[in-house]
Design a protein around this motif. Sequence first.
Motif, short mmCIF file in Angstrom:
data_model
loop_
_atom_site.label_atom_id
_atom_site.label_comp_id
_atom_site.label_asym_id
_atom_site.label_seq_id
_atom_site.Cartn_x
_atom_site.Cartn_y
_atom_site.Cartn_z
N GLU A 1 0.82 -1.22 0.00
CA GLU A 1 0.00 0.00 0.00
C GLU A 1 0.85 1.27 0.00
O GLU A 1 0.44 2.29 -0.54
CB GLU A 1 -1.02 0.00 1.15
N ARG A 2 2.05 1.22 0.57
CA ARG A 2 2.95 2.38 0.50
C ARG A 2 3.44 2.60 -0.93
O ARG A 2 3.55 3.73 -1.40
CB ARG A 2 4.16 2.19 1.43
N ASN B 1 0.51 4.11 -2.85
CA ASN B 1 0.36 5.54 -2.54
C ASN B 1 1.41 6.38 -3.26
O ASN B 1 1.09 7.47 -3.77
CB ASN B 1 0.46 5.78 -1.03
N GLU C 1 1.09 9.28 -6.41
CA GLU C 1 1.67 10.62 -6.31
C GLU C 1 2.65 10.92 -7.43
O GLU C 1 3.33 11.95 -7.42
CB GLU C 1 2.35 10.79 -4.96
#
Length: 125
Positions: A113-114, A117, A121
């Motif tokens: 999930e990091r 994310n 971005e």
Amino acid sequence: MKRANNEPEKEKVVRGPHEGFIEDINLNLQMVRKRIASRQLVIRYYKLGTDTKSRTALVYLQNIANPKLIQKADKRIRSISADNVAYLGMVDENLESKSYSPLPQLLTTERPERVVNNLMEGRVA
């Protein structure tokens, strides 16, 4: 026998998914694809090391990532010339542009999930 994608030991969370990356690149990319169901998700595969032929991948969102960043990362990955690319540190060393910078240029994580994310971005993984 493959290791299960259990929660990473170094990045435990109270809320959210409890799965982490493992040594299997296919399973790792599957975890990213599961979270980003978009045709804009691009995965470029590479084989590094003339002897080891270690598989790695460059992952980004075509519609969000800066094309210059993608081109720079691709060029640096392709420039890695070694007989044996057995650990991630060798790739990291080639991707960093200023190794003495006080600010981090690379993020290392075990959490899908990091990565997602950061891809959302405009970063590359």
